[in-house]
Design a protein around this motif. Structure first.
Motif, mmCIF file in Angstrom:
data_model
loop_
_atom_site.group_PDB
_atom_site.id
_atom_site.type_symbol
_atom_site.label_atom_id
_atom_site.label_comp_id
_atom_site.label_asym_id
_atom_site.label_seq_id
_atom_site.Cartn_x
_atom_site.Cartn_y
_atom_site.Cartn_z
ATOM 1 N N GLU A 92 0.979 -1.317 0.091
ATOM 2 C CA GLU A 92 -0.189 0.046 -0.094
ATOM 3 C C GLU A 92 1.066 1.582 0.284
ATOM 4 O O GLU A 92 0.371 2.096 -0.624
ATOM 5 C CB GLU A 92 -0.591 0.422 1.175
ATOM 6 N N VAL A 97 2.270 1.573 -3.603
ATOM 7 C CA VAL A 97 1.297 2.366 -4.673
ATOM 8 C C VAL A 97 1.152 3.847 -3.672
ATOM 9 O O VAL A 97 0.495 4.295 -4.621
ATOM 10 C CB VAL A 97 -0.087 1.709 -4.027
ATOM 11 N N GLN A 98 1.190 4.458 -3.244
ATOM 12 C CA GLN A 98 0.824 5.758 -2.400
ATOM 13 C C GLN A 98 1.532 6.405 -2.987
ATOM 14 O O GLN A 98 1.962 7.442 -3.234
ATOM 15 C CB GLN A 98 0.201 5.324 -0.381
ATOM 16 N N SER A 141 1.815 7.800 -6.438
ATOM 17 C CA SER A 141 0.140 8.259 -6.778
ATOM 18 C C SER A 141 0.344 9.538 -6.926
ATOM 19 O O SER A 141 1.565 10.365 -7.766
ATOM 20 C CB SER A 141 -0.204 8.634 -5.745
ATOM 21 N N THR A 142 -0.139 10.345 -8.164
ATOM 22 C CA THR A 142 -0.150 11.738 -8.838
ATOM 23 C C THR A 142 0.142 12.213 -8.156
ATOM 24 O O THR A 142 0.563 13.306 -8.490
ATOM 25 C CB THR A 142 -1.961 11.257 -10.315
ATOM 26 N N GLN A 143 -0.591 12.451 -6.577
ATOM 27 C CA GLN A 143 0.410 13.658 -5.664
ATOM 28 C C GLN A 143 1.550 13.669 -5.603
ATOM 29 O O GLN A 143 2.281 14.641 -5.889
ATOM 30 C CB GLN A 143 -0.464 13.960 -5.011
ATOM 31 N N ASN A 144 1.952 12.241 -5.238
ATOM 32 C CA ASN A 144 3.726 12.378 -5.140
ATOM 33 C C ASN A 144 4.808 12.510 -6.447
ATOM 34 O O ASN A 144 5.549 13.200 -6.610
ATOM 35 C CB ASN A 144 3.876 10.490 -4.603
#
Length: 102
Positions: free
Chosen positions: A38, A41-42, A45-48
């Motif tokens: 998890e 995946v985080q 993310s697009t934000q990262n």
């Protein structure tokens, strides 16, 4: 028999099945757990990814952004330190190239 010849010795079907089962168990225990997957995946993310791009193109802003929002971005300390280092190296190169004319 010497050690080398024992290693080359063929296994019986039963020994081969037992060895395969043992190896499968070792592999299954070595896989990353659910929390780690998890987090990966985080971290992708697009934000990262936007935060990483800011570090690459605007290092002072990106470093500040990552440090102030590291909890929201789900970054552990080693990731924050790594991206800070990357930003500092890029900032140094910007200064060296544009300010010092190097």
């Amino acid at each position: 028999m010497s050690k080398a010849s024992k290693k080359r010795q063929k296994l019986t079907q039963e020994e081969l099945k037992a060895e395969n089962k043992k190896l499968r168990n070792e592999i299954a225990q070595g896989y990353i757990n659910k929390e780690d997957s998890e987090r990966i995946v985080q971290m992708l993310s697009t934000q990262n990814l936007i935060a990483y791009a800011i570090v690459l193109f605007l290092p002072p802003v990106g470093i500040w952004y990552i440090w102030t929002r590291r909890e929201k971005l789900h970054l552990n300390d080693s990731s924050v330190y790594l991206w800070t280092f990357v930003g500092c190296v890029i900032l140094y190169q910007y200064i060296r190239h544009f300010v010092l004319g190097g």
